[in-house]
Design an enzyme around this catalytic site. Structure first.
Site, short mmCIF file in Angstrom:
data_model
loop_
_atom_site.label_atom_id
_atom_site.label_comp_id
_atom_site.label_asym_id
_atom_site.label_seq_id
_atom_site.Cartn_x
_atom_site.Cartn_y
_atom_site.Cartn_z
CB THR A 138 -0.97 0.04 1.22
OG1 THR A 138 -0.22 0.31 2.40
CG2 THR A 138 -1.73 -1.28 1.38
N GLY A 139 0.41 2.30 -0.63
CA GLY A 139 1.21 3.52 -0.71
C GLY A 139 2.50 3.26 -1.47
CB ALA A 140 3.21 0.76 -4.04
CE1 TYR A 158 3.29 9.20 10.52
CE2 TYR A 158 4.87 9.21 12.34
CZ TYR A 158 4.53 8.86 11.04
OH TYR A 158 5.43 8.14 10.27
CB SER A 207 5.74 8.56 -3.50
OG SER A 207 5.04 8.59 -2.27
N GLY A 208 8.13 7.46 -2.22
CA GLY A 208 8.91 7.30 -0.99
C GLY A 208 9.35 5.88 -0.69
CB ILE A 209 9.35 4.09 2.57
CG1 ILE A 209 10.22 5.14 3.28
CG2 ILE A 209 9.66 2.70 3.10
CD1 ILE A 209 9.78 5.51 4.67
N GLY A 210 7.56 3.20 0.01
CA GLY A 210 6.80 2.15 -0.68
C GLY A 210 7.38 1.85 -2.05
N1 LIG Z 1 9.68 9.27 6.03
C1 LIG Z 1 9.99 8.89 7.24
O1 LIG Z 1 10.94 9.41 7.87
C2 LIG Z 1 9.22 7.82 7.92
C3 LIG Z 1 8.07 7.29 7.37
N2 LIG Z 1 7.41 6.28 8.01
C4 LIG Z 1 6.21 5.69 7.44
O2 LIG Z 1 6.53 5.20 6.15
C5 LIG Z 1 5.34 5.09 5.38
C6 LIG Z 1 5.58 5.65 4.00
O3 LIG Z 1 5.78 7.04 4.10
P1 LIG Z 1 6.85 7.84 3.24
O4 LIG Z 1 7.34 7.02 2.13
O5 LIG Z 1 7.79 8.45 4.17
O6 LIG Z 1 5.95 9.04 2.71
P2 LIG Z 1 5.33 9.36 1.28
O7 LIG Z 1 4.40 10.49 1.52
O8 LIG Z 1 6.36 9.46 0.26
O9 LIG Z 1 4.50 8.04 0.96
C7 LIG Z 1 3.27 7.77 1.55
C8 LIG Z 1 2.50 6.88 0.59
O10 LIG Z 1 1.23 6.59 1.19
C9 LIG Z 1 0.22 6.91 0.26
N3 LIG Z 1 -1.03 7.25 0.92
C10 LIG Z 1 -1.29 8.25 1.78
N4 LIG Z 1 -2.58 8.25 2.11
C11 LIG Z 1 -3.15 7.21 1.44
C12 LIG Z 1 -4.46 6.70 1.34
N5 LIG Z 1 -5.47 7.24 2.01
N6 LIG Z 1 -4.68 5.62 0.56
C13 LIG Z 1 -3.67 5.06 -0.15
N7 LIG Z 1 -2.41 5.51 -0.11
C14 LIG Z 1 -2.16 6.58 0.67
C15 LIG Z 1 0.77 8.08 -0.53
O11 LIG Z 1 0.04 8.25 -1.72
P3 LIG Z 1 -0.04 9.69 -2.46
O12 LIG Z 1 1.21 9.82 -3.25
O13 LIG Z 1 -1.26 9.55 -3.30
O14 LIG Z 1 -0.16 10.71 -1.38
C16 LIG Z 1 2.20 7.60 -0.73
O15 LIG Z 1 2.27 6.66 -1.77
C17 LIG Z 1 4.27 5.82 6.17
O16 LIG Z 1 3.47 4.87 6.83
C18 LIG Z 1 5.06 6.62 7.18
O17 LIG Z 1 4.33 6.86 8.35
C19 LIG Z 1 7.85 5.78 9.21
C20 LIG Z 1 8.96 6.27 9.79
C21 LIG Z 1 9.72 7.34 9.21
C1 LIG Z 2 19.31 19.40 12.73
C2 LIG Z 2 18.12 18.61 12.43
C3 LIG Z 2 18.33 17.23 11.95
C4 LIG Z 2 16.92 19.17 12.59
C5 LIG Z 2 15.63 18.47 12.32
C6 LIG Z 2 14.78 18.44 13.55
C7 LIG Z 2 13.46 17.72 13.34
C8 LIG Z 2 12.69 18.32 12.19
C9 LIG Z 2 13.67 16.20 13.15
C10 LIG Z 2 14.42 15.58 14.34
C11 LIG Z 2 13.91 14.16 14.52
C12 LIG Z 2 13.05 13.94 13.27
C13 LIG Z 2 12.13 12.79 13.15
C14 LIG Z 2 11.01 12.87 12.34
C15 LIG Z 2 10.66 14.14 11.65
C16 LIG Z 2 11.74 15.21 11.67
C17 LIG Z 2 12.42 15.31 13.04
C18 LIG Z 2 11.37 15.69 14.07
C19 LIG Z 2 10.00 11.73 12.24
C20 LIG Z 2 8.89 12.02 13.21
C21 LIG Z 2 9.41 11.62 10.82
C22 LIG Z 2 8.39 10.53 10.71
C23 LIG Z 2 8.61 9.36 11.54
O1 LIG Z 2 7.87 8.40 11.41
C24 LIG Z 2 9.64 9.27 12.57
C25 LIG Z 2 10.67 10.39 12.53
C26 LIG Z 2 11.46 10.46 13.85
C27 LIG Z 2 12.53 11.51 13.80
#
Ligand SMILES: NC(=O)C1=CN([C@@H]2O[C@H](COP(=O)(O)OP(=O)(O)OC[C@H]3O[C@@H](n4cnc5c(N)ncnc54)[C@H](OP(=O)(O)O)[C@@H]3O)[C@@H](O)[C@H]2O)C=CC1
Ligand SMILES: CC(C)=CCC[C@@H](C)[C@H]1CC[C@H]2C3=C(CC[C@]12C)[C@@]1(C)CCC(=O)C[C@@H]1CC3
Length: 279
Positions: free
Chosen positions: A8-10, A193, A12-15
């Site tokens: 799911t959410g494939a 969140y 962009s990003g991590i997906g």
């Molecule tokens: N980035 C980070 O630092 C971290 C991320 N995560 C988790 O990783 C996962 C992926 O996030 P990340 O890759 O970072 O972020 P992105 O925003 O790049 O990816 C999120 C993905 O989820 C999809 N999405 C959001 N809402 C829905 C919905 N209602 N139905 C279907 N798809 C949906 C988005 O689709 P669309 O493009 O259409 O918006 C997108 O493909 C999330 O669960 C996030 O909480 C966990 C820890 C750290």
């Molecule tokens: C100097 C520096 C790195 C500043 C950035 C401070 C904050 C914006 C980050 C510090 C820890 C980060 C963090 C996340 C978002 C950005 C910070 C708060 C997350 C909450 C993002 C989504 C997650 O699921 C976990 C991340 C944990 C750490």
């Protein structure tokens, strides 16, 4: 039989990075990209096919934030596949994030500094809203829709003589104190969140308790802090680029700064880690 994997959410990003890594591991698997926006899903499929031209990649319309969409998608999955080996519950949102600057500078000069960078504890709040189903959007998207999906797919996830795995993209931001059984949707707080991610950790435990005997195993994995659309919603991308040298410095103290989607996705596939999932 080729493995069937749904993410799911494939798009962009991590997906998306996970799909790329999975195909690098085994280009014969059947990959299903479950996305809410079919244009973005098509673009992701094309990008994956560029590096894996022979890959078997299906698209599925799925808005995990809508119960109706989840029920419809689950129905389609059951009609399309007779097995599901891996179900990656990765889609997630963090709407309107706000950083508490005061808490950040206070944390910077405290003994909790490493923990603060690893978990963002006390740093982040979000503004949630009610969706069309009358549910809190973060709860509905990050947790409830995925839970309904797992329940609806149990006939192909729990099959005799077969093991299936559910993998939740959780977060180091998951915090017990942000979650309350009296307010599971986090209607009253400002950390939906952290609450939703803690709740997904709990649901994963419950799934194991109820379904391990039927061959279904659930895991939660935090990919670390990764630069994606989600993090670009917290701070603009140019700012992240500006502080990148500091981020690499912080990485020395906390392994959670994985930074790239490719690195983050590495934690999500047991094949990539060269380990089997232990429960
Ligand atoms: N980035 C980070 O630092 C971290 C991320 N995560 C988790 O990783 C996962 C992926 O996030 P990340 O890759 O970072 O972020 P992105 O925003 O790049 O990816 C999120 C993905 O989820 C999809 N999405 C959001 N809402 C829905 C919905 N209602 N139905 C279907 N798809 C949906 C988005 O689709 P669309 O493009 O259409 O918006 C997108 O493909 C999330 O669960 C996030 O909480 C966990 C820890 C750290
Ligand atoms: C100097 C520096 C790195 C500043 C950035 C401070 C904050 C914006 C980050 C510090 C820890 C980060 C963090 C996340 C978002 C950005 C910070 C708060 C997350 C909450 C993002 C989504 C997650 O699921 C976990 C991340 C944990 C750490």
């Amino acid at each position: 039989m080729e493995k069937v994997i749904l993410v799911t959410g494939a798009n962009s990003g991590i997906g998306l990075a996970l799909c790329e890594r999975l195909l690098c591991e085994d280009s014969r698997l059947q990959l299903c990209l479950a996305c809410r926006n079919m244009q973005r899903a098509e673009a992701a499929r094309s990008a994956l096919l560029t590096s894996h031209p022979d890959a078997h990649i299906d698209l599925l319309h799925l808005d995990v934030g809508s119960v109706r969409s989840v029920l419809h998608a689950a129905h389609k999955v059951k009609a399309r596949y007779n097995r599901l080996d891996y179900l990656y519950l990765n889609a997630g949102i963090m709407p309107n994030p706000q950083i508490d600057i005061k808490a950040f500078f206070k944390g910077l000069f405290s003994s909790n500094v490493v923990k603060m960078f690893a978990t963002a504890e006390g740093l982040l709040t979000q503004q949630d809203r009610v969706n069309k189903d009358g549910l809190q959007e973060v709860f509905a998207t990050n947790l409830f829709g995925h839970f309904v999906l797992v329940r609806e797919l149990d006939s192909i996830l729990c099959q005799a003589g077969q093991t299936s795995r559910v993998v939740w993209t959780s977060s180091s931001n998951a915090r017990r104190s942000a979650f309350s059984l009296e307010d599971v949707q986090h209607r009253l707080g400002t950390e939906p969140y952290a609450s939703s991610k803690y709740a997904s950790d709990l649901i994963s435990l419950a799934l194991n308790r109820h379904n391990n005997s039927q061959g279904l195993y659930s895991s939660v994995i935090c990919p670390g802090l990764v630069m994606t659309n989600l993090t670009y919603g917290i701070l603009p991308s140019f700012f992240w680029t500006l502080i990148m040298p500091i981020m690499y410095l912080i990485r020395i103290f906390t392994h959670t700064f994985t930074l790239t989607p490719y690195n983050g996705a590495g934690a999500l596939s047991p094949w990539i880690r060269g380990q089997s999932i232990t429960v």
